[in-house]
Design a protein around this motif. Structure first.
Motif, PDB file in Angstrom:
ATOM      1  N   GLY A   7      36.094  14.086  48.365  1.00  0.00           N
ATOM      2  CA  GLY A   7      36.594  15.528  48.904  1.00  0.00           C
ATOM      3  C   GLY A   7      37.828  15.798  48.252  1.00  0.00           C
ATOM      4  N   LEU A   8      38.885  14.798  47.876  1.00  0.00           N
ATOM      5  CA  LEU A   8      40.106  15.160  47.364  1.00  0.00           C
ATOM      6  C   LEU A   8      40.061  15.483  45.861  1.00  0.00           C
ATOM      7  CD1 LEU A   8      43.193  15.264  47.513  1.00  0.00           C
ATOM      8  CD2 LEU A   8      43.326  12.768  47.039  1.00  0.00           C
ATOM      9  N   THR A   9      39.085  14.832  45.252  1.00  0.00           N
ATOM     10  CA  THR A   9      38.772  15.142  43.964  1.00  0.00           C
ATOM     11  C   THR A   9      38.267  16.680  43.917  1.00  0.00           C
ATOM     12  OG1 THR A   9      38.287  12.790  43.282  1.00  0.00           O
ATOM     13  CG2 THR A   9      37.503  14.523  41.609  1.00  0.00           C
ATOM     14  N   ALA A  10      37.582  16.943  44.625  1.00  0.00           N
ATOM     15  CA  ALA A  10      36.708  18.521  44.652  1.00  0.00           C
ATOM     16  C   ALA A  10      37.891  19.422  45.024  1.00  0.00           C
ATOM     17  CB  ALA A  10      35.658  18.512  45.775  1.00  0.00           C
ATOM     18  N   VAL A  11      38.706  19.221  45.877  1.00  0.00           N
ATOM     19  CA  VAL A  11      39.794  19.981  46.112  1.00  0.00           C
ATOM     20  C   VAL A  11      40.811  20.391  44.926  1.00  0.00           C
ATOM     21  CG1 VAL A  11      41.843  20.471  47.517  1.00  0.00           C
ATOM     22  CG2 VAL A  11      39.815  19.931  48.506  1.00  0.00           C
ATOM     23  N   LEU A  12      41.280  19.287  44.279  1.00  0.00           N
ATOM     24  CA  LEU A  12      42.224  19.082  43.151  1.00  0.00           C
ATOM     25  C   LEU A  12      41.303  20.071  41.711  1.00  0.00           C
ATOM     26  CD1 LEU A  12      43.500  15.605  43.121  1.00  0.00           C
ATOM     27  CD2 LEU A  12      44.584  17.680  43.606  1.00  0.00           C
ATOM     28  N   ALA A  13      40.056  19.808  41.609  1.00  0.00           N
ATOM     29  CA  ALA A  13      39.378  20.633  40.810  1.00  0.00           C
ATOM     30  C   ALA A  13      39.396  22.149  41.107  1.00  0.00           C
ATOM     31  CB  ALA A  13      37.998  19.920  40.509  1.00  0.00           C
ATOM     32  N   MET A  14      39.086  22.127  42.029  1.00  0.00           N
ATOM     33  CA  MET A  14      39.031  23.753  42.457  1.00  0.00           C
ATOM     34  C   MET A  14      40.639  24.309  42.199  1.00  0.00           C
ATOM     35  SD  MET A  14      36.690  24.179  45.762  1.00  0.00           S
ATOM     36  CE  MET A  14      37.435  22.919  46.963  1.00  0.00           C
ATOM     37  N   MET A  15      41.649  23.443  42.747  1.00  0.00           N
ATOM     38  CA  MET A  15      42.923  23.879  42.534  1.00  0.00           C
ATOM     39  C   MET A  15      43.396  24.305  41.088  1.00  0.00           C
ATOM     40  SD  MET A  15      44.805  21.863  45.419  1.00  0.00           S
ATOM     41  CE  MET A  15      46.572  22.562  44.881  1.00  0.00           C
ATOM     42  N   THR A  16      42.697  23.299  40.011  1.00  0.00           N
ATOM     43  CA  THR A  16      43.164  23.273  38.711  1.00  0.00           C
ATOM     44  C   THR A  16      42.254  24.500  38.136  1.00  0.00           C
ATOM     45  OG1 THR A  16      43.043  21.073  38.637  1.00  0.00           O
ATOM     46  CG2 THR A  16      42.570  21.994  36.693  1.00  0.00           C
ATOM     47  N   LEU A  17      41.242  24.866  38.448  1.00  0.00           N
ATOM     48  CA  LEU A  17      40.400  25.992  38.114  1.00  0.00           C
ATOM     49  C   LEU A  17      41.101  27.162  38.388  1.00  0.00           C
ATOM     50  CD1 LEU A  17      36.791  25.067  38.626  1.00  0.00           C
ATOM     51  CD2 LEU A  17      37.924  25.254  36.374  1.00  0.00           C
ATOM     52  N   ALA A  18      41.348  27.468  39.732  1.00  0.00           N
ATOM     53  CA  ALA A  18      42.361  28.526  39.977  1.00  0.00           C
ATOM     54  C   ALA A  18      43.550  28.829  39.138  1.00  0.00           C
ATOM     55  CB  ALA A  18      42.388  28.488  41.639  1.00  0.00           C
TER      56      ALA A  18
END
Length: 48
Positions: A7-18
């Motif tokens: 879950g943390l990895t998914a959130v970090l990936a979304m933040m990076t893309l944004a």
């Protein structure tokens, strides 16, 4: 524990893309502003 990490990895990936989209948009804005300044400068030098 693995679900938390996933879950943390998914959130970090979304933040990076944004963040990438934000930086790219800012780059386009700065580029457009530079083009306007160049055009105005050329007109001022030409005496328009």
């Amino acid at each position: 524990m693995q679900k938390k990490i996933l879950g943390l990895t998914a959130v970090l990936a979304m933040m990076t893309l944004a963040a990438c989209e934000t930086v790219q948009g800012a780059g386009r804005d700065i580029s457009t502003a530079g083009a306007v300044v160049q055009q105005e400068s050329a007109e001022a030098q030409a005496g328009m």
